[in-house]
Design a protein around this motif. Structure first.
Motif, PDB file in Angstrom:
ATOM      1  N   UNK A 181       0.691  -1.104   0.093  1.00 55.48           N
ATOM      2  CA  UNK A 181       0.043   0.106   0.004  1.00 55.48           C
ATOM      3  C   UNK A 181       0.795   1.308   0.068  1.00 55.48           C
ATOM      4  N   UNK A 182       2.121   0.851   0.700  1.00 51.83           N
ATOM      5  CA  UNK A 182       3.116   2.285   0.667  1.00 51.83           C
ATOM      6  C   UNK A 182       3.632   2.605  -0.870  1.00 51.83           C
ATOM      7  N   UNK A 183       4.090   1.322  -1.606  1.00 48.75           N
ATOM      8  CA  UNK A 183       4.616   1.450  -2.973  1.00 48.75           C
ATOM      9  C   UNK A 183       3.338   2.144  -3.651  1.00 48.75           C
ATOM     10  N   UNK A 184       2.232   1.659  -3.672  1.00 47.24           N
ATOM     11  CA  UNK A 184       1.183   2.278  -4.570  1.00 47.24           C
ATOM     12  C   UNK A 184       1.004   3.603  -4.083  1.00 47.24           C
ATOM     13  N   UNK A 185       0.891   4.283  -2.832  1.00 48.50           N
ATOM     14  CA  UNK A 185       0.493   5.410  -2.382  1.00 48.50           C
ATOM     15  C   UNK A 185       1.595   6.407  -3.046  1.00 48.50           C
ATOM     16  N   UNK A 186       2.980   6.028  -3.007  1.00 52.31           N
ATOM     17  CA  UNK A 186       4.304   6.735  -3.325  1.00 52.31           C
ATOM     18  C   UNK A 186       4.117   6.919  -4.857  1.00 52.31           C
ATOM     19  N   UNK A 187       3.696   5.917  -5.829  1.00 53.37           N
ATOM     20  CA  UNK A 187       3.557   5.817  -6.985  1.00 53.37           C
ATOM     21  C   UNK A 187       2.709   6.630  -7.721  1.00 53.37           C
ATOM     22  N   UNK A 188       1.399   6.543  -6.763  1.00 55.78           N
ATOM     23  CA  UNK A 188       0.400   7.683  -7.366  1.00 55.78           C
ATOM     24  C   UNK A 188       0.549   8.990  -6.818  1.00 55.78           C
ATOM     25  N   UNK A 189       1.339   9.288  -6.001  1.00 57.38           N
ATOM     26  CA  UNK A 189       1.743  10.556  -5.573  1.00 57.38           C
ATOM     27  C   UNK A 189       2.598  11.198  -6.755  1.00 57.38           C
ATOM     28  N   UNK A 190       3.502  10.385  -7.334  1.00 57.43           N
ATOM     29  CA  UNK A 190       4.346  10.616  -8.535  1.00 57.43           C
ATOM     30  C   UNK A 190       3.618  11.045  -9.709  1.00 57.43           C
ATOM     31  N   UNK A 191       2.583   9.949 -10.087  1.00 57.70           N
ATOM     32  CA  UNK A 191       1.858  10.296 -11.147  1.00 57.70           C
ATOM     33  C   UNK A 191       0.881  11.620 -10.958  1.00 57.70           C
ATOM     34  N   UNK A 192       0.695  12.005  -9.807  1.00 56.37           N
ATOM     35  CA  UNK A 192       0.020  13.502  -9.851  1.00 56.37           C
ATOM     36  C   UNK A 192       1.029  14.566  -9.636  1.00 56.37           C
ATOM     37  N   UNK A 193       2.162  14.228  -9.891  1.00 59.97           N
ATOM     38  CA  UNK A 193       3.146  15.420  -9.726  1.00 59.97           C
ATOM     39  C   UNK A 193       3.668  15.773  -8.288  1.00 59.97           C
ATOM     40  N   UNK A 194       3.557  14.973  -7.536  1.00 60.56           N
ATOM     41  CA  UNK A 194       3.953  15.416  -6.248  1.00 60.56           C
ATOM     42  C   UNK A 194       5.071  14.439  -5.831  1.00 60.56           C
ATOM     43  N   UNK A 195       6.092  15.099  -5.194  1.00 56.57           N
ATOM     44  CA  UNK A 195       7.486  14.455  -4.958  1.00 56.57           C
ATOM     45  C   UNK A 195       7.065  13.775  -3.645  1.00 56.57           C
TER      46      UNK A 195
END
Length: 303
Positions: A181-195
């Motif tokens: 769930x933490x992998x997915x959260x971080x990757x979706x943050x990146x997809x949204x333009x958030x570091x």
């Protein structure tokens, strides 16, 4: 930032059979004015004890265990501060490190979340950041970075998150009951333009595995959900073909591995492979029963 930095942070802590950690949790959380504890149907008396030790905290008792992501989402929704600190029950962070995390988010307005460098009780550095799980990188000993860095994955034991950024991407995907769930959260943050940032100047102490106990049942459940969540993550980020390959390899490996390790009296490996194999078999059965046109996974769809 105006006012005391700690006033801008709500600590969200998800517990599951963590009653024996109540005193150490209280020692960490008593310094925070805004605390939300979400108990995942433990039935161990932990919530009542935490209410005694932390009368200012909001304790939410779920009737059943809905998984880490679901409980975390519920806790974040209860927060009214601009930042949320997701903190495991067996993790400790002091005010100086929290201030450094807040300063990092202030310095990097495009960041959605930041993690400290976490350490084991023996002084060993825990792997706190890495590339995406599907990216091939040369094996090397973990090295604590010299300065703030961006990463595709941050360890979920301690994360300072912008509340609005978390809401913007929909929080944790609740399909991930446990693991990834933490992998997915971080990757979706990146997809949204958030570091997603690691701040090595901030430190957390993480015992690791101290919350749910070490019974055979718990070990099986963890192994089962690890394989299930890995399949979900591979399917989302690498595609259905790669995900199917993972299931087939796991099943073919588990069929001989389970009886072999059982004969060798290797309890941990037997349980681990049995959990992985059961998860792979269950996922293959679900795929076989599903409409082939719906095989492409997307957020909100069933695995």
């Amino acid at each position: 930032m105006s006012g005391s930095p700690v006033d801008q942070v709500t600590v969200v802590c998800v517990t599951y059979r963590s009653a024996r950690l109540a005193e150490t949790m209280a020692a960490t959380l008593c310094a925070f004015p805004h605390v939300v504890i979400v108990d995942n149907g433990s039935g161990d008396g932990g919530p009542a004890r935490l209410r005694e030790l932390l009368p200012h905290a909001r304790v939410i008792e779920r009737a059943t265990n809905g998984g880490f992501g679901r409980a975390s989402n519920e806790g974040v929704r209860a927060a009214t501060t601009p930042f949320v600190l997701l903190l495991n029950p067996d993790c400790h962070i002091d005010m100086a490190s929290l201030a450094r995390l807040l300063d990092t988010l202030q310095r990097y307005p495009t960041a959605g979340l930041v993690a400290p460098q976490s350490w084991r009780p023996d002084g060993t550095a825990q792997v706190s950041y890495r590339q995406a799980f599907f990216e091939r990188v040369p094996r090397a000993p973990y090295r604590v970075p010299d300065a703030t860095c961006s990463a595709k994955w941050l360890h979920g034991c301690c994360l300072l998150i912008r509340t609005q950024a978390f809401a913007r991407i929909g929080g944790f995907d609740e399909q991930f009951f446990l693991y990834y769930e933490d992998d997915d959260l971080c990757l979706r943050m990146h997809q949204a333009g958030l570091e997603c940032l690691l701040e090595p100047a901030a430190n957390a102490l993480h015992v690791g595995g101290a919350s749910s106990g070490g019974s055979a049942k718990v070990a099986f459940v963890k192994a089962y959900h690890y394989a299930r969540s890995r399949h979900l993550a591979i399917r989302r980020y690498q595609g259905p073909k790669a995900a199917l390959g993972y299931l087939v390899r796991t099943l073919l490996g588990g069929v001989p591995a389970v009886p072999l390790y059982a004969l060798l009296l290797q309890r941990d490996y037997t349980i681990r492979w049995f959990g992985w194999t059961c998860a792979a078999a269950a996922s293959l059965l679900r795929l076989a029963a599903a409409d082939p046109s719906a095989s492409g996974h997307r957020p909100g769809s069933q695995p």
